[in-house]
Design an enzyme around this catalytic site. Structure first.
Site, short mmCIF file in Angstrom:
data_model
loop_
_atom_site.label_atom_id
_atom_site.label_comp_id
_atom_site.label_asym_id
_atom_site.label_seq_id
_atom_site.Cartn_x
_atom_site.Cartn_y
_atom_site.Cartn_z
N TRP A 1 0.86 -1.33 -0.04
CA TRP A 1 -0.01 0.08 -0.17
C TRP A 1 0.89 1.12 -0.12
O TRP A 1 0.52 2.32 -0.60
CB TRP A 1 -1.05 -0.19 1.16
N HIS A 2 1.96 1.22 0.62
CA HIS A 2 2.72 2.54 0.87
C HIS A 2 3.52 2.68 -0.34
O HIS A 2 3.96 4.00 -0.33
CB HIS A 2 3.84 2.13 1.96
N GLY A 3 3.85 1.96 -1.26
CA GLY A 3 4.14 2.32 -2.53
C GLY A 3 4.92 1.09 -3.62
O GLY A 3 4.86 0.11 -2.96
N PHE B 1 1.92 8.56 -1.20
CA PHE B 1 1.12 7.24 -1.15
C PHE B 1 -0.39 7.65 -1.45
O PHE B 1 -1.22 6.83 -1.59
CB PHE B 1 1.02 6.78 0.35
#
Lengths: 470, 487
Positions: free
Chosen positions: A318-320, A470
């Protein structure tokens, strides 16, 4: 547009506040929605359509599920899957397409062209909010919202649009329709906003300089001391950056009568990775808990270790779109699983709380190095320096310089990472004079922090918001 | 706690907060709406309008900005911050702000100075190399070279002067002998020298040229005595202090103007020979001395002297007949040069920062001077005016040739100096050795920067033969500076 900018503080915010409170109450939601769309559009003119598409899609999904309330579960599930897929496709295309293609090319030697797709700011946040609405309607945690403007306002509300906290529709639906703007709520919003602004501008931006200095150093010149200084600096930077932004979002929400849930609860006093994730980015961890972990079976069905592994894998992703984020997620997952293993086996190590805290901080700080470094090899080389396996030309003089240069801010930062406000509140409730003194000081401190923050904003070009990426 | 008291406090809090927000909004747009409008209009026309650009405009025009800068400086002081966020500035002792130059490549400047030295020695024109004082010495044990690689060019400069028989003047050494310390030489808040220091340097330069080269300055006694100047001091917040305020530096500086009490009559001429202005020293050299302006600590007095951003101009002193001097300098020595113009017939100023690939040095050197002074500051790393070349083609595809053939080689002037018959040759190096096989330019030829020239060698030029095959490399050679360049 970021909250910590002159254009927001002295143009957008006063105009929005003035318009909101001067306008007839029944038009306030519409006004807020328009200002939220404007807020996004001035920063991302080409991507506002993506956000609107997300709004329309999720509204439509909600309506469809309402219309098929009496239909078979399979039908409703299909609609849900379709809804989640739409959100996921939007997110995948803009955030993960190039990453996926480059990995396929690397793995199979293919030559599929990358598209160099620009990432719309906040896409991870507003798609998750949209999905949350669809999922809550499906699970009948909330009734469907037939007013499209309300769904739009829920997803696009500017305080939490671009960097959270991820607000659940069920937490906010009543507030959209019938909230009460009160003086005390507005005041607490002011305090929250100004304290958040100070955390971001005074603390986070200062730690950013220290962290950047260390992380940009040639590894041969990076000694153990400087490496740790940089890692601690980044740990404090990212905490004050993100929690500061969340504070500002919560504060702004209160100014408009909304109460959002807390997103941080002093994560750096955690005594375990499990505890850490109950305190860090709470809105995201609870989102994954409620929509991934529990549906997978949680700790009741299936393999709990696998379920947790999946959650942390997804957290990293999700963060990157980068392997270092995945590894960061799995790094935390590893220790979470270890703690779960010990807990389930009822193995009590009898470790003093200080050691537990040190262990947690070690895991977290090393994790942040994985998170911050641009590549895995860069992270590894940095970690080597932290543990004495690098920095052959390290300069102790230089490390001492940066330590002394940042000593006061480090002390302030570490202090502010503790639940100081809570302690002060607790102390004040015991004595009415202290309580009065606190109440009198708060407005003064708030204005002073606002002025100081603005003064620093004027002279700095360096004002990054990490979680904007993000 | 009583609800009423809490309510009152809440009202005060809200009033304070909203007052701050709306006060800045209203006052900024009220006082600066024209500037804001113009900036946004230009951004729109340039296609650079964005929320970030609007933010920059508002930051620049925000009401009370100067006060806010003082607040930020005070905050940094309380936090013990000495290094600026971008690493460009460092606050040393007593609030003096130092500039971190970073690391620069000085080779080009050193090469160019070497050429100039060689060229001037052919013309018997004395060259004085002035080593400007570095203000980048940091206390607290931090590395001296925090300022970059200053020593990389300080020592070679002295070497050039010694080897070539040039004059050399070290500011730091001189100031030490006359008892000037850091606070006498430098402003706390500006990277330039104090006027007192620049005036002292002017007197020293005159004395140097007189004592070592016999140059006579007939009015030296008059122009070098401070008694003959009206000294005016104004409060001054310099360029290094503009982003941190006066509190951060423990106060502002005092900028001194030394205004001649004696008669002066000067003319300013540009590189085309056109007269830009005539009048007194204050009118011409001091740019009118802000006679009709309101001034405060933000007035940038430094630009009162000479012509900022002008690469080439001449100040003529109509009351002095002797000594025409060429000066190569950035703003570090502008006041020194200004006072020097009082003692000379003319001072021609070259500022290499604004050369923009035009051969101003070449243009200036078409004239004769009694002396050339180069104030070599670290800012001249882009060069003073230098030679560079690239071989574009040869008439043979391989490096080896048959001696019975002729060969032509096309070489492009990629430097900033014009090639003329004066000292510029192409050499054919045989096995990398110079056997004197070289071709010059015909009289009157000028190969401008960016232009190419075809040099033609005849069989007779290759009179030194080892065998029928040669390994040849073509380079350019400047006989005045004894420098090979290009390939």
């Amino acid at each position: 547009m970021v909250f910590s900018s002159v254009v927001f503080l002295f143009l957008f915010l006063p105009v929005t506040l003035a318009g909101y409170y001067l306008i007839n109450e029944k038009y306030r939601n519409v006004f807020l929605l328009l200002m939220s769309i404007l807020f996004y559009a001035v920063g991302e003119p080409s991507f506002v359509l993506i956000m609107l598409l997300s709004i329309i899609a999720n509204y439509g999904i909600g309506l469809l599920m309402w219309k098929t309330l009496d239909a078979q579960k399979a039908v409703r599930r299909l609609i849900l899957v379709f809804g989640v897929a739409v959100n996921f496709i939007i997110l995948f295309y803009y955030k993960y397409y190039d990453f996926t293609v480059s990995n396929i090319n690397g793995l199979f030697g293919s030559n599929i062209a990358l598209r160099n797709i620009a990432l719309p700011i906040g896409i991870s946040f507003f798609t998750f909010q949209g999905m949350s609405y669809a999922l809550d309607v499906y699970m009948e945690k909330t009734s469907v919202q037939k007013n499209p403007l309300n769904v739009a306002l829920y997803i696009a509300l500017f305080p939490q649009l671009v960097a959270g906290p991820i607000v659940r529709y069920s937490d906010i639906n009543e507030q959209i329709d019938c909230r009460k703007e009160t003086l005390s709520l507005f005041t607490s919003g002011i305090y929250r906003f100004t304290f958040g602004l100070a955390k971001k501008v005074i603390l986070s931006n200062t730690f950013a300089v220290l962290a950047d200095t260390a992380f940009n150093m040639e590894r041969a010149s990076l000694g153990v001391g400087m490496a740790w200084l940089g890692a601690i600096g980044y740990s404090l930077q990212i905490y004050f950056d993100f929690s500061g932004y969340s504070d500002m979002a919560i504060g702004l929400g209160r100014m408009f009568g909304f109460s959002f849930n807390e997103n941080f609860k002093h994560p750096y006093i955690a005594t375990g990775v499990t505890d850490f994730w109950k305190r860090w980015h709470i809105s995201l961890s609870t989102w994954f808990r409620d929509y991934i972990y529990i549906p997978l079976g949680g700790n009741r069905k299936g393999n709990v270790y696998l379920n947790i592994f999946i959650v942390f894998l997804v957290t990293g992703i999700w963060h990157g779109a980068s392997w270092n984020f995945v590894i960061w997620g799995l790094w935390h997952g590893l220790f979470r699983l270890l703690e779960l293993f010990l807990q389930r086996r009822n193995i009590k190590l009898g470790v003093p709380i200080l050691i537990k805290w040190l262990y947690t901080m070690l895991v977290v700080i090393v994790g942040w190095v994985l998170f911050r470094a641009p590549t895995i090899s860069s992270a590894v080389s940095y970690l080597k320096c932290m543990f004495g396996m690098g920095g052959v030309n390290a300069n102790v003089e230089s490390t001492l310089f940066y330590l002394l240069e940042n000593l006061i801010i480090l002390i302030i930062g570490c202090t502010c990472a503790l639940p100081v406000v809570k302690w002060i509140k607790r102390l004040c409730t015991k004595d009415s004079r202290l309580e009065l003194a606190k109440e009198v000081c708060l407005p003064i401190v708030s204005v002073v922090l606002l002025i100081v923050s603005v003064s620093l904003l004027l002279v700095t070009e360096n004002n990054p918001f990490i979680y904007f990426n993000f | 706690m009583k609800n009423n008291i809490k309510k009152i406090i809440n009202i005060i809090a809200v009033t304070l907060f909203l007052s701050v927000l709306f006060a800045f909004l209203i006052l900024t747009f009220q006082q600066k709406h024209a500037e804001i409008e113009n900036s946004i209009k230009s951004q729109k026309e340039a296609g650079t309008l964005s929320v970030n650009s609007v933010d920059s405009v508002l930051k620049e025009q925000l009401y009370g900005k100067d006060t806010m800068i003082e607040v930020s400086g005070a905050t940094k002081l309380l936090l013990g911050k000495r290094l600026s966020d971008d690493g460009q500035y460092f606050r040393g002792k007593h609030g003096m702000i130092h500039l971190n130059y970073g690391w620069r490549d000085y080779n080009r400047m050193l090469n160019d100075l070497n050429y100039l030295s060689g060229y001037l020695s052919h013309k018997n024109t004395p060259l004085l190399i002035c080593q400007v004082a570095e203000r980048a010495q940091y206390p607290n044990g931090f590395s001296y070279l925090f300022s970059g690689n200053s020593l990389d060019y300080i020592l070679p400069l002295k070497q050039i002067a010694e080897e070539n028989g040039d004059l050399y003047f070290d500011y730091s050494d001189y100031f030490a002998t006359i008892g000037f310390d850091e606070n006498d030489i430098f402003f706390k808040t500006d990277l330039h020298y104090t006027t007192e220091a620049e005036f002292a340097a002017f007197v020293a330069v005159m004395e140097k040229l007189y004592s070592e080269k016999g140059m006579v300055f007939k009015n030296a006694d008059c122009v070098s005595s401070i008694e003959n100047y009206a000294v005016e001091k104004n409060i001054f917040l310099g360029n290094l202090g503009r982003t941190t305020g006066s509190l951060y530096s423990f106060g502002v500086d005092k900028f001194a103007h030394f205004v001649p009490k004696f008669n002066t009559n000067m003319t300013l001429i540009n590189s085309n020979g056109a007269v830009l202005k005539s009048g007194t020293f204050e009118q011409v050299v001091m740019n009118g001395y802000r006679a009709n302006e309101e001034t405060d600590q933000y007035t940038y007095w430094v630009t009162d002297f000479l012509q900022f951003t002008n690469p080439y101009y001449t100040i003529v002193n109509n009351l002095v007949e002797e000594n025409d001097i060429l000066v190569i300098s950035d703003s570090m020595a502008f006041r020194t040069i200004s006072y020097l113009s009082l003692a000379c017939h003319s001072v021609t100023v070259l500022d290499p920062r604004y050369f923009s690939n035009t051969d101003y040095l070449g243009m200036a050197l078409e004239n004769d001077y009694d002396a050339v002074i180069c104030f070599a500051s670290g800012n001249m790393n882009q060069g003073i005016g230098g030679y560079a070349a690239t071989t574009e083609s040869t008439s043979y595809a391989t490096d080896t040739i048959d001696a019975s053939k002729t060969v032509s080689v096309v070489i492009k002037n990629t430097g900033t100096r014009v090639w003329t018959e004066q000292g510029i040759y192409v050499c054919a190096l045989i096995y990398d050795n110079d056997y004197g096989i070289r071709i010059g330019l015909p009289e009157g030829t000028r190969v401008n920067p960016g232009e190419s020239y075809k040099f033609v060698f005849q069989e007779s030029d290759f009179s030194v033969l080892f065998d029928s095959n040669y390994e040849i490399r073509y380079v350019m050679y400047d006989s005045y500076g004894n420098i090979y360049f290009g390939n």
